[in-house]
Structure formats: C-alpha cells, structure tokens
Design a protein around this motif. Structure first.
Motif, PDB file in Angstrom:
ATOM      1  N   ARG A  93      -7.467   6.436  -6.245  1.00 37.81           N
ATOM      2  CA  ARG A  93      -6.635   7.608  -6.067  1.00 37.81           C
ATOM      3  C   ARG A  93      -5.638   7.407  -4.939  1.00 37.81           C
ATOM      4  O   ARG A  93      -5.937   6.782  -3.921  1.00 37.81           O
ATOM      5  N   GLY A  94      -4.443   7.947  -5.113  1.00 40.33           N
ATOM      6  CA  GLY A  94      -3.419   7.867  -4.088  1.00 40.33           C
ATOM      7  C   GLY A  94      -3.681   8.853  -2.970  1.00 40.33           C
ATOM      8  O   GLY A  94      -4.554   9.716  -3.057  1.00 40.33           O
ATOM      9  N   TYR A  95      -2.901   8.717  -1.913  1.00 33.42           N
ATOM     10  CA  TYR A  95      -3.014   9.635  -0.787  1.00 33.42           C
ATOM     11  C   TYR A  95      -2.704  11.069  -1.225  1.00 33.42           C
ATOM     12  O   TYR A  95      -1.832  11.309  -2.066  1.00 33.42           O
ATOM     13  N   ILE A  96      -3.424  12.026  -0.620  1.00 32.17           N
ATOM     14  CA  ILE A  96      -3.098  13.439  -0.699  1.00 32.17           C
ATOM     15  C   ILE A  96      -2.680  13.843   0.708  1.00 32.17           C
ATOM     16  O   ILE A  96      -3.412  13.608   1.674  1.00 32.17           O
ATOM     17  N   VAL A  97      -1.478  14.436   0.835  1.00 31.16           N
ATOM     18  CA  VAL A  97      -0.907  14.665   2.162  1.00 31.16           C
ATOM     19  C   VAL A  97      -0.446  16.114   2.328  1.00 31.16           C
ATOM     20  O   VAL A  97       0.718  16.448   2.097  1.00 31.16           O
ATOM     21  N   ILE A 149       3.775   5.065   2.688  1.00 33.30           N
ATOM     22  CA  ILE A 149       2.663   4.988   1.740  1.00 33.30           C
ATOM     23  C   ILE A 149       3.138   5.133   0.296  1.00 33.30           C
ATOM     24  O   ILE A 149       2.384   4.847  -0.640  1.00 33.30           O
ATOM     25  N   SER A 150       4.394   5.562   0.121  1.00 29.97           N
ATOM     26  CA  SER A 150       4.957   5.683  -1.231  1.00 29.97           C
ATOM     27  C   SER A 150       5.670   4.411  -1.670  1.00 29.97           C
ATOM     28  O   SER A 150       6.183   4.350  -2.797  1.00 29.97           O
ATOM     29  N   GLY A 151       5.712   3.400  -0.790  1.00 30.05           N
ATOM     30  CA  GLY A 151       6.334   2.136  -1.178  1.00 30.05           C
ATOM     31  C   GLY A 151       7.486   1.694  -0.317  1.00 30.05           C
ATOM     32  O   GLY A 151       8.156   0.700  -0.644  1.00 30.05           O
ATOM     33  N   ALA A 152       7.798   2.422   0.764  1.00 29.15           N
ATOM     34  CA  ALA A 152       8.877   2.053   1.702  1.00 29.15           C
ATOM     35  C   ALA A 152      10.196   1.894   0.954  1.00 29.15           C
ATOM     36  O   ALA A 152      10.619   2.809   0.246  1.00 29.15           O
ATOM     37  N   ALA A 178      -0.822  11.117 -11.943  1.00 27.79           N
ATOM     38  CA  ALA A 178      -0.173  10.152 -11.056  1.00 27.79           C
ATOM     39  C   ALA A 178      -1.016   9.902  -9.819  1.00 27.79           C
ATOM     40  O   ALA A 178      -1.221   8.756  -9.401  1.00 27.79           O
ATOM     41  N   ASN A 179      -1.520  10.967  -9.210  1.00 26.65           N
ATOM     42  CA  ASN A 179      -2.343  10.805  -8.013  1.00 26.65           C
ATOM     43  C   ASN A 179      -3.613  10.015  -8.324  1.00 26.65           C
ATOM     44  O   ASN A 179      -4.044   9.167  -7.530  1.00 26.65           O
ATOM     45  N   ALA A 180      -4.203  10.260  -9.486  1.00 26.12           N
ATOM     46  CA  ALA A 180      -5.431   9.557  -9.872  1.00 26.12           C
ATOM     47  C   ALA A 180      -5.207   8.065 -10.062  1.00 26.12           C
ATOM     48  O   ALA A 180      -6.148   7.274  -9.923  1.00 26.12           O
ATOM     49  N   ARG A 181      -3.977   7.664 -10.364  1.00 21.16           N
ATOM     50  CA  ARG A 181      -3.713   6.233 -10.545  1.00 21.16           C
ATOM     51  C   ARG A 181      -3.082   5.590  -9.311  1.00 21.16           C
ATOM     52  O   ARG A 181      -2.665   4.436  -9.363  1.00 21.16           O
ATOM     53  N   GLY A 182      -2.989   6.334  -8.201  1.00 22.87           N
ATOM     54  CA  GLY A 182      -2.568   5.715  -6.957  1.00 22.87           C
ATOM     55  C   GLY A 182      -1.301   6.236  -6.330  1.00 22.87           C
ATOM     56  O   GLY A 182      -0.894   5.747  -5.268  1.00 22.87           O
ATOM     57  N   VAL A 183      -0.644   7.216  -6.936  1.00 16.93           N
ATOM     58  CA  VAL A 183       0.610   7.750  -6.403  1.00 16.93           C
ATOM     59  C   VAL A 183       0.323   8.750  -5.294  1.00 16.93           C
ATOM     60  O   VAL A 183      -0.543   9.623  -5.426  1.00 16.93           O
ATOM     61  N   ALA A 184       1.052   8.641  -4.189  1.00 17.31           N
ATOM     62  CA  ALA A 184       0.909   9.583  -3.079  1.00 17.31           C
ATOM     63  C   ALA A 184       1.527  10.920  -3.461  1.00 17.31           C
ATOM     64  O   ALA A 184       2.642  10.975  -3.980  1.00 17.31           O
ATOM     65  N   VAL A 185       0.791  12.004  -3.189  1.00 13.43           N
ATOM     66  CA  VAL A 185       1.292  13.350  -3.458  1.00 13.43           C
ATOM     67  C   VAL A 185       1.127  14.166  -2.182  1.00 13.43           C
ATOM     68  O   VAL A 185       0.023  14.275  -1.639  1.00 13.43           O
ATOM     69  N   GLY A 186       2.232  14.710  -1.694  1.00 14.84           N
ATOM     70  CA  GLY A 186       2.199  15.509  -0.480  1.00 14.84           C
ATOM     71  C   GLY A 186       2.955  16.803  -0.657  1.00 14.84           C
ATOM     72  O   GLY A 186       3.677  17.007  -1.637  1.00 14.84           O
TER      73      GLY A 186
END
Length: 278
Positions: free
Chosen positions: A12-16, A37-40, A125-133
């Motif tokens: 899972r991706g970051y939750i912010v 954390i989203s890929g710079a 998206a978050n479950a596959r590694g995408v940061a969501v804030g």
C-alpha cells in the motif's frame, strides 16, 4: 467504504492526512515530502479540489507541486457527480503516482465523489502503492469513518460529532484537523466513544501524518499530532447518554507527537523523535 484489497506482490502507498494551513511558501516541508514519495521529478500528481468553492484552489496546488519538482501535476476539477464520468480525467487519475485532495468541506467530496469510479480508483491506486494525501477536509475523507462535522470543546458530549463514510483507504484511524487551533479534542473523543476500534488522529495545522504501507506513522511539520488510543477503553457512558450530556471515558491513552515522532498503528506504540533521550 472498506480499504481496497492489497495484492500479494504489492504494498500500500502512503496515506498522508494534513491538518490544514500547511506552509506553501517559506518552507513547504509537507508538500515537498509528498512530491518525493510520489516519485520526485517523475511524479504525476492528480490534484482534486472538490472540497473547495474557490476557483483557484486547484491551480495553486498544481503550481506549487510543479515548483517543488514534480514531473507533472494536473487539476481534476470535479464539481458535479457527472464530472466523475469524465474519461480523460479518470485516465489521468489511474496513471497518477500521487493524489492530493485540497481543503474545504469534506461533505462536498463525499456527496460528489462517494460511490463513483473516482473514489474506487483512488482506493485501488493506494492499494497498489500510490501516495494519497489531503489537507483539512481532504484529510478527513481519507479514512473509513469520517468526521463530517461537530462542535468545539474539550469535553466529549453526546451528539457533538457526526460521522459519515469516507473514502476508506484505512479503517485504523479517525482523523480530525485544525485540531488544537479549533479545540477539537472533545469531538474526537466522542467519535471514539461510539467505537474505540480506531486510533484517533488529531492534526494541528501545518502538520501531517505520513502513514506508510506498514501502518507506521511519522509526524512532519511545525505543530503536533494528538494520538488517542482507546483500545484499552474500560468504560464509555455514550450508550446511556442523552444529547448534550458529558461522556465518561476511562482507560484511554493519549500521546502528543511532534515532528520526527512515530506511532505504530499495529502495536499502538509511540516513539519520540530520533536523538531524544529520557
């Protein structure tokens, strides 16, 4: 909404969640970290300003993320439920490496995007590694149980908080924002009095919780986070209280965590910033 299933080969991706009023100019440490954390410079950030009624909110974040080095940032300006069917915006969202929801009114987000392909795409998206804030209202919507609105005050009272379904990226926390600035500890305690399963996260302004894929939280920003752990709750009078009555709660554990502090949402263990000694 429950969290999306995480496949065996994914993390899972970051939750912010951000407490609101984050520094956007002099030292935007929170937004800079979100870009990282989203890929710079390869980051592709979808900005969703649905909570706001101001026309320039999305464009401002789009510009800030670009100035902080994101490879690309784009506003997806969902103002009506029909906008959630926009195929071009949905394609961008599904290809994003970061998703950021702005402040405003969290019920605008839930009523416009709740139950749509957009909400499902964000969870997936978050479950596959995408940061969501998200900041302020955008922070409140991230969890399964969302504080929709409530009253200020230090004492929890029956009826002082109303909950609604959020996006459901996690069911481990209930989030409140502008926390100490608006005296919201009572309503967060009241939310936990209904159901002490979750951890209460009270975010000061210009302060964020970066929650990684292992549910370890790190505090970033100039303020603090109030963590309320009600897992050992011994008694709550919520079930017998009339509207407006003060609530008796015993057995609660509370932490005040500033920048660099950590909290393990599984073990329920708080750690002070590195270098701090007893």
């Amino acid at each position: 909404m429950s969290p999306a299933k995480i496949e065996d080969n994914q993390r899972r991706g970051y939750i912010v969640p951000v407490g609101g009023a984050e520094d956007k100019d002099s030292d935007p440490i929170i937004l800079r970290r979100f870009v990282e954390i989203s890929g710079a410079d390869e980051a592709r950030i979808a900005v969703i300003p649905t909570a706001s009624r101001l026309d320039d909110t999305g464009a401002r974040y789009e510009r800030i993320f670009g100035d902080l080095g994101a490879g690309d940032a784009r506003v997806l300006d969902y103002k009506r439920r029909v906008d959630a069917d926009n195929p071009e915006w949905l394609a961008y969202l599904r290809g994003a490496t970061g998703v950021f929801l702005t402040g405003g009114n969290q019920l605008r987000i839930s009523t416009i995007l709740g139950g749509t392909d957009v909400a499902r795409a964000i969870r997936t998206a978050n479950a596959r590694g995408v940061a969501v804030g998200g900041t302020s209202a955008g922070a409140a919507i991230l969890s399964e149980h969302m504080i929709a609105f409530g009253k200020s005050g230090a004492t929890p009272r029956a009826g002082m908080v109303s909950l609604a379904p959020g996006f459901g990226l996690t069911n481990r926390v209930v989030i409140d924002q502008h926390f100490r600035q608006r005296d919201r500890i009572g309503r967060l305690l009241a939310a936990l009095a209904y159901n002490p399963f979750a951890v209460g996260i009270g975010l000061d302004e210009d302060t964020a919780a970066f929650i990684d894929g292992d549910d370890r939280l790190e505090v970033i920003g100039s303020g603090a986070i109030t963590v309320i752990d009600a897992s050992k709750l011994e008694h709550s009078s919520m079930g017998a209280a009339a509207a407006g009555d003060s609530i008796c709660m015993t057995g609660i554990k509370l932490h005040i965590l500033n920048g660099g502090s950590r909290f393990d949402l599984h073990a329920r263990v708080a750690t002070p910033p590195p270098g701090v000694t007893d």
